[in-house]
Write an enzyme that holds these catalytic residues in place. Structure first.
Site, PDB file in Angstrom:
ATOM      1  N   GLU A  35       7.162   2.319   2.486  1.00 49.94           N
ATOM      2  CA  GLU A  35       7.071   3.659   1.929  1.00 49.94           C
ATOM      3  C   GLU A  35       6.607   4.588   3.046  1.00 49.94           C
ATOM      4  O   GLU A  35       5.597   4.297   3.707  1.00 49.94           O
ATOM      5  CB  GLU A  35       6.078   3.707   0.762  1.00 49.94           C
ATOM      6  CG  GLU A  35       6.007   5.079   0.112  1.00 49.94           C
ATOM      7  CD  GLU A  35       5.000   5.163  -1.024  1.00 49.94           C
ATOM      8  OE1 GLU A  35       4.788   6.285  -1.531  1.00 49.94           O
ATOM      9  OE2 GLU A  35       4.409   4.126  -1.378  1.00 49.94           O
ATOM     10  N   ARG A 260      -0.272 -11.783   2.566  1.00 49.91           N
ATOM     11  CA  ARG A 260      -0.357 -10.659   3.491  1.00 49.91           C
ATOM     12  C   ARG A 260      -1.349 -11.007   4.595  1.00 49.91           C
ATOM     13  O   ARG A 260      -2.158 -11.929   4.462  1.00 49.91           O
ATOM     14  CB  ARG A 260      -0.785  -9.381   2.778  1.00 49.91           C
ATOM     15  CG  ARG A 260      -2.151  -9.442   2.147  1.00 49.91           C
ATOM     16  CD  ARG A 260      -2.481  -8.155   1.412  1.00 49.91           C
ATOM     17  NE  ARG A 260      -2.521  -7.024   2.328  1.00 49.91           N
ATOM     18  CZ  ARG A 260      -2.522  -5.759   1.925  1.00 49.91           C
ATOM     19  NH1 ARG A 260      -2.434  -5.461   0.645  1.00 49.91           N
ATOM     20  NH2 ARG A 260      -2.589  -4.778   2.797  1.00 49.91           N
ATOM     21  N   LYS A 270      -3.143   1.429   4.084  1.00 48.49           N
ATOM     22  CA  LYS A 270      -2.699   2.733   4.589  1.00 48.49           C
ATOM     23  C   LYS A 270      -3.574   3.857   4.037  1.00 48.49           C
ATOM     24  O   LYS A 270      -3.830   4.843   4.732  1.00 48.49           O
ATOM     25  CB  LYS A 270      -1.228   2.961   4.230  1.00 48.49           C
ATOM     26  CG  LYS A 270      -0.263   2.333   5.211  1.00 48.49           C
ATOM     27  CD  LYS A 270       1.142   2.851   5.064  1.00 48.49           C
ATOM     28  CE  LYS A 270       1.846   2.327   3.856  1.00 48.49           C
ATOM     29  NZ  LYS A 270       3.285   2.688   3.830  1.00 48.49           N
TER      30      LYS A 270
END
Length: 555
Positions: A35, A260, A270
């Protein structure tokens, strides 16, 4: 088909192998779908390497696709930064796509769901939707708008698209099961109203699809075969499959989840990284203390070191935290044969060699990299006045201190033995200069064996050395977070130290991102942001040594 030089196997690679053997897929298609709401970090680098290297190994395709479904948080700046990062890591995408390219088809598929009785327009507020969603142990309750007719829903959805309603006034929800043990299936929101300008589509749309609806459709439209994502999306997989099935997509991708990447002494969010930038804790997304790819690049990490790190940590099914020293290990391994060796004095102390001729300058030979003789040699000017490190002299040293002190003799790297004869102090008693004598018979490379010294120190010639700024880094975040504190309370106040010293004159032609090993100090990168024609700025990538050892391979 299979690349024999590929990295060791992992469970996702085994799935791909089996799918190819069984003929379930003819060509592997993967994608990296960020994104564009921030800069990529080292965790994204792991996903990039996995998706692109899998596709390459099996002669498939890997796409770069921007999941740009939220115009409020997204920006074209992030799009360009992400493209730069992927290419810098060494990868080229087969297709470049945007979720916003598919907005019309997504809308049409939502209309299909409404016609099938599987979606409805809901007037509940976001808070009311949360309240009626239920808990992990209690089912949710149906919306009073759940039984609207197909005709009414089609009309309202069209009017939502036409801009007749305010933000948050209505949403489109899937009609699945409000009593499902999986909360993600309790009539999730598919579309929300947002009167915001989109970086790609401008003001064409005022309704935008939610990630959980858009993402599976994007994969299906692009013919993705293996949709790889992190473990937090495991509970979303039933909804992913529901969307693909009920929207009657021709291609049926499969979602697979992997752990992850978590690193010690940093944050991998983020949102939190943006907070560090917005609150000016750091000087931008590319601050060398940041775990962003642009920050690592500016600090001096190489694409090769990051790719090797990503392969070495592997692809696991459960989350774990990796020691940041492991990443540092791979940059040392990558640079030890590449980086020229040179000398830099970070905290200078002047030395006058009193018996050296005042006007004489000689050029001394030195290897550029002793571990890589093919890099050749360089010449270093040497004269009566030099700089050494302040730490390499002590007036009253402890035992087993083998560097310079009154009456002691040491070797100057690539030069001569010198002996301290006098100490000059200022009015406050601080040492500002030391005087030494040198022995011309002890020149490095001369074969002198008359006596030995225990200490070797580095230096630069005072007359010819270039002034430079050195930026020394420690971890930005301290890991010993106390209960009730936030990550901002754990910012390391010593994460950046700036000192001013000197480098050898051969650095005059250096360029941004050139990398060097400074004798005893570590590996350094020429900073691309603050270096100018008149000012050299070096970022320390890593120190020379670490106690870190790679885990031994099992088996």
């Amino acid at each position: 088909m299979e690349n024999k030089s590929a990295s060791s196997s992992n469970f996702i690679r085994n799935i791909v192998l089996e799918d190819l053997r069984e003929g379930r897929v003819g060509e592997i298609v993967t994608r990296f779908p960020p994104e564009p709401n921030g800069y990529l970090h080292i965790g994204h680098a792991k996903a990039i390497c996995l998706n692109f290297e899998l596709a390459k190994e099996f002669n498939g395709r890997a796409n770069l696709r921007f999941d740009d479904t939220n115009p409020v948080k997204e920006d074209a700046e992030y799009v360009e930064a992400i493209k730069e990062d992927v290419q810098w890591l060494g990868f080229e995408w087969d297709g470049l796509f945007f979720a916003s390219d598919y907005f019309e088809e997504m809308y049409n598929r939502a209309v299909l769901l409404i016609k099938k009785g599987l979606a409805y327009v809901c007037d509940l507020s976001p808070e009311e939707i949360r309240q009626t969603r239920g808990t992990l142990t209690e089912p949710g309750t149906n919306s009073p708008y759940r039984d609207r007719s197909v005709e009414e829903n089609l009309d309202l959805f069209q009017r939502m698209r036409n801009g007749e309603f305010k933000d948050g006034e209505k949403v489109l929800r899937a009609k699945i099961d409000m009593s499902s043990p999986n909360i993600n299936l309790r009539d999730p929101i598919l579309y929300r109203i947002s009167h915001a300008t989109h970086h790609n589509t401008g003001d064409k749309w005022c309704i935008y699809p939610m990630y959980d609806y858009a993402h599976p459709l994007e994969d299906a439209i692009e013919g993705v075969t293996h949709s790889l994502c992190s473990l937090e999306f495991e509970d979303h997989r039933p909804l992913y499959d529901w969307v693909v099935r009920e929207c009657e997509m021709e291609n049926v991708p499969r979602q697979y989840e992997f752990a992850r990447l978590n690193l010690t002494n940093t944050v991998m969010s983020k949102r939190k990284l943006k907070q560090l930038v917005d609150e000016q804790v750091v000087d931008g997304w590319d601050d060398p203390r940041m775990p962003t790819i642009s920050g690592l690049r500016r600090r001096g990490f190489t694409p090769e070191s990051i790719r090797t790190f990503a392969r070495e940590i592997g692809v696991a099914r459960s989350n774990s935290t990796v020691d940041e020293k492991m990443l540092e290990h791979f940059i040392r391994e990558d640079l030890k044969l590449k980086a020229p060796r040179t000398m830099a004095v970070l905290r200078p102390l002047k030395v006058v060699i009193t018996n050296y001729p005042e006007d004489q300058v000689e050029l001394l030979d030195a290897e550029i990299n002793p571990e890589n003789p093919e890099m050749g040699t360089r010449q270093i000017p040497f004269s009566r006045e030099i700089y050494i490190e302040q730490d390499d002299f002590m007036e009253n040293p402890p035992s087993k201190y083998f560097r310079l002190f009154p009456g002691n003799e040491v070797r100057l790297k690539h030069a001569y033995f010198i002996k301290c004869t006098d100490v000059i102090k200022d009015e406050q008693g601080n040492v500002v200069e030391i005087h030494c004598t040198y022995d011309p018979e002890t020149k490095s490379g001369s074969g002198f064996t008359g006596r030995k010294v225990k200490g070797t120190i580095h230096w630069v010639d005072a007359k010819h050395a270039l002034p430079a700024e050195f930026r020394l880094y420690e971890p930005l975040i301290l890991d010993d977070q106390e209960e009730g504190t936030t990550f901002l309370d754990n910012i390391n106040p010593n994460s950046l130290e700036i000192v001013n010293g000197y480098v050898e004159p051969n650095m005059k032609e250096t360029k941004p991102h050139d990398k060097y090993q400074f004798f005893r100090h570590g590996y350094f990168n020429v900073d691309p942001k603050y270096t100018t024609e008149d000012k050299l700025v070096f970022n320390r990538i890593v120190s020379l040594k670490s106690s870190f050892e790679l885990p031994k391979q099992q088996g």
